[in-house]
Motif scaffolding. Structure first.
Motif, PDB file in Angstrom:
ATOM      1  N   THR A  92       0.821  13.199   0.056  1.00  0.00           N
ATOM      2  CA  THR A  92       2.061  12.470  -0.175  1.00  0.00           C
ATOM      3  C   THR A  92       1.732  11.149  -0.854  1.00  0.00           C
ATOM      4  O   THR A  92       0.565  10.793  -0.974  1.00  0.00           O
ATOM      5  CB  THR A  92       2.799  12.217   1.156  1.00  0.00           C
ATOM      6  OG1 THR A  92       3.934  11.424   0.870  1.00  0.00           O
ATOM      7  CG2 THR A  92       1.933  11.472   2.141  1.00  0.00           C
ATOM      8  N   LEU A 142       4.699   7.572   2.633  1.00  0.00           N
ATOM      9  CA  LEU A 142       3.952   7.368   3.866  1.00  0.00           C
ATOM     10  C   LEU A 142       4.466   6.146   4.607  1.00  0.00           C
ATOM     11  O   LEU A 142       4.721   6.182   5.812  1.00  0.00           O
ATOM     12  CB  LEU A 142       2.463   7.203   3.545  1.00  0.00           C
ATOM     13  CG  LEU A 142       1.568   7.024   4.773  1.00  0.00           C
ATOM     14  CD1 LEU A 142       1.630   8.240   5.654  1.00  0.00           C
ATOM     15  CD2 LEU A 142       0.146   6.738   4.349  1.00  0.00           C
ATOM     16  N   THR A 172      -3.739  11.737   4.390  1.00  0.00           N
ATOM     17  CA  THR A 172      -2.300  11.931   4.182  1.00  0.00           C
ATOM     18  C   THR A 172      -1.909  11.567   2.748  1.00  0.00           C
ATOM     19  O   THR A 172      -0.990  12.163   2.192  1.00  0.00           O
ATOM     20  CB  THR A 172      -1.460  11.078   5.146  1.00  0.00           C
ATOM     21  OG1 THR A 172      -2.166   9.895   5.418  1.00  0.00           O
ATOM     22  CG2 THR A 172      -1.195  11.826   6.430  1.00  0.00           C
TER      23      THR A 172
END
Lengths: 501, 435
Positions: free
Chosen positions: A16, A21, A12
């Motif tokens: 981002t 996050l 992830t």
């Protein structure tokens, strides 16, 4: 689990940044959305096959009995030395899967005795296992967080709170020794207790010692201001990992065994003859249901999880009768219901209305003593949304919707009325009684209809140029004549009149 | 028929007496103090158990056992709405629960009739959706923070301990009304339970009767909710009926027995929950009810597992004895002496371990004589029996081969049956003289 989460975080972070996050994962709303969507996705896949195999109520039974598996595994862990009894332990999932399996096998055994029918066998087994679980829970000590309310209802809104921390940067554990510049020292009396004297006594002897020596994890060190920089941490909710794993497991199972499952569902005899072991596959399906039910427990509770298994596939089945389409539609519908359901729990009914306004309206009309605060369980709101989608599909389904059958019924009635009227005119026109039988203002008496209905049918026939009136007496036009002949030829009715009068 | 019925009624009476004896016995053994609360709770449990047992029998016989599960969940929004509108008064709560469950029945029925969903899926959808609605309403009620809402969640788990005397009276009255309807429509209910197609063909209003019977089941569920709670209700509804079904084949006896078992479970569970502080009543009732089912499945005459195992053993022994007798006879015939002894070891080798008990049994019956050295000789009667069996076997064999050719009457070939009884004398004579 932890390594998987680390991998997920790594993935992830490529799309981002860290701040975003942590903002996402720390937000109850987004974690609830993610978890709800995952539960809906994971449950709809095996749910579809159970629905088509007429085993929908088995999911209800299993979702209750897994509780016994959880309780027993928990008690076993607590009794065994060296193992920690922890409600997040993967052993609990193992126990739950066994309990789900036991339910299915026990029901099958009772049924095979020939003394009890299948439905009754299921209705005996799961209340018994659930009752035992409840009795065991009531015997557990109070400090165990496993009360039956939580199990029945679940709360998806607190999923974010149960997270595992992952450290990404500045993660060295800190070890403070007495020579460390950060060490704080103090003095203490070494012989005070021995001589029973106060520290101010001249005979007291002192030694220096370190106040804050020892090992610190990164987070502890940051809290104690031992490190200048906060460690970079991600708090990853456990429920998301477990639901993701289960969703992937279900998806993999169905992709791998699609053909076998399909054949086993629609033609078990053929599947058995081809050596595909449909019974074994069925058992595997039940194990998947148990695992999904357990993983979803915290989030949606044991009763409402049934809705996640049954309602989206049932909705999809109303819309299509191709297995592949149902398998696509059901998880999609479930995820959509999760999102809209979450909004609904916050008072936003599909963007059409605000629940607060509705409650205010109710307060004004029937009186709610001024309690217009909309506050509901998120999982219940999701299920209600699923049910709403189900009802919409039922009404508007292109194949078997209520609306469609209503329209078809209406069209058939209209068609029949038109044929009846045309037949009546055909039968009587040109005969002696034509003047009385076909008088436009007396026609309804002969057909036994109300004047309004007669007018409506006549109007439709006139518009299509099938009937004309002359001095208040009806006559078929050339088109009307053709239509009647076609109709009679179709019915093979020959010269017999369709309208007996 | 009437004889069998009479014997079964005696079984029913015996079980009733046993059930009545169990309660004071368990009170004495458990050293339970009998007080006003316990009597009220046990009485309430017994009444509810009787109502659920009797009415649940129909759900079991019509293979709609899980309907009870769906409807008990479906009652929740009704309970919550009734509470919102009328407050915590048992009568209103029951009415609300009843209306909601009843709507649930109608929705399930129309889903099954109008869509491709089957009964199980329809029940699942209604169960989950209605329950979610109930939860939504309950959370709304809780957010109002009324002090009086306490105890509403008893409807989820059941709380027999909260039953008051006037509640017992209300429950009894409602149960009695349901029984009166049941008696009035006895013939019709029996018909639509066992042969709905026949009922429809004879012009009975099938759907109306169906809804009426479902309404009675709804009443049982709604009343039982307080005892067992939403989740466990289905157990209370069907366990007594399943147990009763094991003891009898007649509907009237089954209903009476189901009532007895239900009452026993309700009262028993309530009493056990008094054993220790904090023991939940509903689950205990279910455990007692399922224990009764387990006992019934094991012990019931003619159907039960023990009975079946015993009969199977007896049949197998009888068959082995017959075989051993014929083996000895055949052995003797080969030696052209009807009294020629057969060694026991040979028989065991031929027929397996069952041969020993068979030999002892044949000796007891006076058909065999034991020799000195594990030798077995046919007695006079044994010889007769073996010859008759051999003749029977031979005639069956001939019948199987030539019966059709000779135009003999058709019967099912079963060498275990005496052929004399199945075929007329003329046919037997044809078979005898065949060579």
């Amino acid at each position: 689990m932890a390594t998987l989460e680390a991998l997920l975080i790594d993935l992830t972070l490529r799309v981002t940044d860290l701040q975003q996050l942590n903002a996402i994962l720390g937000d109850p709303q987004t974690t609830a959305l993610i978890t709800g969507g995952l539960v809906a996705f994971a449950a709809a896949l095996p749910g579809t096959f159970l629905l088509l195999r007429k085993l929908a109520m088995t999911t209800d039974a299993i979702s209750h009995t897994v509780l016994l598996g959880i309780v027993l595994a928990f008690l076993l862990l607590a009794a065994l030395p060296g193992l920690e009894a922890d409600l997040n332990s993967p052993w609990l999932i193992f126990g739950a899967a066994l309990a789900g399996l036991a339910t299915v096998l026990l029901t099958g055994a009772i049924q095979r005795s020939g003394l009890v029918k299948e439905d009754a066998a299921l209705g005996l087994v799961f209340p018994l296992l659930f009752a035992i679980a409840i009795i065991l829970i009531s015997r557990l000590t109070d400090d165990v967080h496993l009360d039956s309310d939580a199990v029945i209802l679940g709360e998806i809104g607190v999923v974010w709170a149960d997270a595992r921390s992952h450290c990404l940067q500045d993660c060295e554990p800190v070890h403070i020794t007495p020579d460390d510049p950060r060490a704080e020292t103090g003095r203490r009396c070494t012989n005070c207790a021995e001589l029973d004297i106060g520290p101010r006594d001249p005979a007291a002897e002192f030694e220096e010692y370190c106040l804050n020596c020892g090992r610190y994890t990164t987070a502890e060190a940051w809290r104690a201001r031992l490190v200048p920089q906060a460690p970079t941490q991600v708090f990853w909710p456990r429920a998301i990992t477990s639901m993701l794993l289960v969703a992937l497991l279900n998806l993999a199972f169905i992709l791998l065994f699609y053909k076998e499952l399909k054949l086993g569902t629609f033609d078990p005899a053929l599947a058995a003859a081809l050596g595909l072991r449909p019974a074994l596959l069925n058992t595997a399906l039940m194990v998947l249901v148990s695992i999904t039910a357990v993983a979803a427990f915290d989030a949606v509770g044991s009763v409402l999880v049934v809705a996640f298994f049954i309602i989206p596939p049932a909705t999809a089945w109303l819309l299509s009768d191709r297995l592949a389409h149902i398998l696509l539609l059901a998880p999609l519908g479930g995820v959509l219901a999760s999102f809209t359901g979450y909004e609904f729990s916050r008072g936003n009914l599909l963007g059409i209305a605000q629940m607060r306004d509705l409650l205010q309206l109710l307060d004004e009309t029937i009186g709610l003593d001024g309690f217009t605060e909309w506050n509901t369980s998120i999982s219940a709101a999701i299920v209600l949304m699923m049910f709403l989608f189900f009802l919409l599909a039922w009404v508007f389904s292109p194949r078997q919707g209520l609306l469609l059958s209503l329209l078809q019924h209406r069209a058939r009635r209209q068609h029949f009325a038109e044929q009846l009227l045309l037949g009546h005119v055909h039968h009587h026109q040109g005969t002696a009684e034509a003047a009385s039988e076909l008088a436009q203002d007396r026609l309804h008496l002969h057909l036994g209809w109300t004047p309004r209905r007669t007018q409506r049918v006549l109007m439709r026939l006139r518009l299509r140029d099938l009937v004309a009136s002359e001095d208040g007496t009806l006559q078929l036009t050339a088109r009307g004549e053709r239509s009647v002949r076609r109709f009679m030829a179709l019915r093979g009715a020959g010269g017999a009149s369709p309208a007996g009068d | 028929m009437s004889l069998a019925g009479g014997r079964n009624w005696r079984t029913v009476a015996a079980l009733l007496a046993l059930s009545l004896a169990v309660i004071p016995l368990s009170l004495a053994l458990g050293n339970i103090r009998v007080d006003y609360t316990l009597v009220t709770v046990a009485a309430g449990g017994a009444v509810l158990g009787i109502v659920c047992g009797v009415l649940g029998s129909f759900a079991v016989l019509r293979q709609q056992s899980l309907l009870g599960d769906a409807l008990s969940h479906a009652a929740l929004p009704g309970v919550a709405l009734a509470f919102l509108l009328a407050g915590r008064e048992l009568g209103w709560l029951l009415l609300g629960a009843g209306i909601a469950s009843w709507l649930g029945v109608l929705l399930i029925n129309s889903l099954v009739r109008r869509t491709r969903l089957k009964q199980d899926a329809a029940m699942g959808v209604v169960l989950a959706a209605f329950f979610a609605l109930g939860i939504t309403l309950l959370t709304y009620i809780q957010s109002r923070n009324d002090a009086s809402q306490a105890g509403l969640d008893q409807f989820i788990f059941g709380q027999a301990a909260a039953i008051r005397r006037q509640d017992v009276v209300l429950i009894s009255a409602l149960g009695l009304a349901a029984f009166l309807v049941l008696i009035a429509l006895w013939k019709e209910f029996k018909l639509i339970t066992f042969d709905p197609a026949f009922a429809q063909a004879n012009g009975f209003p099938l759907r109306l009767l169906d809804v009426t019977l479902s309404t009675l089941i709804v009443i049982a569920i709604v009343l039982g909710l307080q005892l067992a709670g939403v989740v466990l209700m289905v157990g209370l509804l069907i366990a007594p009926a399943v147990a009763a079904r094991q003891w009898t084949r007649q509907l009237d006896q089954m209903l009476v027995l189901a009532g007895i078992f239900g009452g026993l479970a309700g009262a028993g569970g309530a009493i056990f929950s008094g054993l220790q502080q904090g023991l939940p009543t509903g689950p205990l009732i279910i455990v007692v009810a399922v224990a009764i089912v387990a006992l019934s499945i094991a012990l019931a005459p003619e159907r039960g597992l023990l009975w079946r195992a015993w009969r199977q053993r007896r049949d197998r022994q009888r068959f082995a004895a017959q075989q051993v007798l014929q083996d000895i006879h055949r052995h003797a015939t080969q030696h052209q002496d009807p009294r020629y002894p057969a060694p026991g070891g040979m028989l065991v080798a031929l027929r397996g371990p069952l041969a020993r008990p068979a030999l002892r049994q044949l000796q007891r019956e006076g058909l065999l004589q034991a020799g000195a050295d594990d030798d077995w000789t046919l007695s006079e009667r044994g010889l007769e029996r073996a010859q008759a069996a051999a003749r029977n076997q031979l005639l069956w064999e001939r019948y199987r081969q030539f019966g059709e050719e000779l135009g003999l009457p058709a019967v099912t070939v079963d060498p275990q049956q005496p052929i004399d009884r199945l075929l007329p004398a003329a046919a037997l004579a044809r078979l005898e003289t065949l060579d």
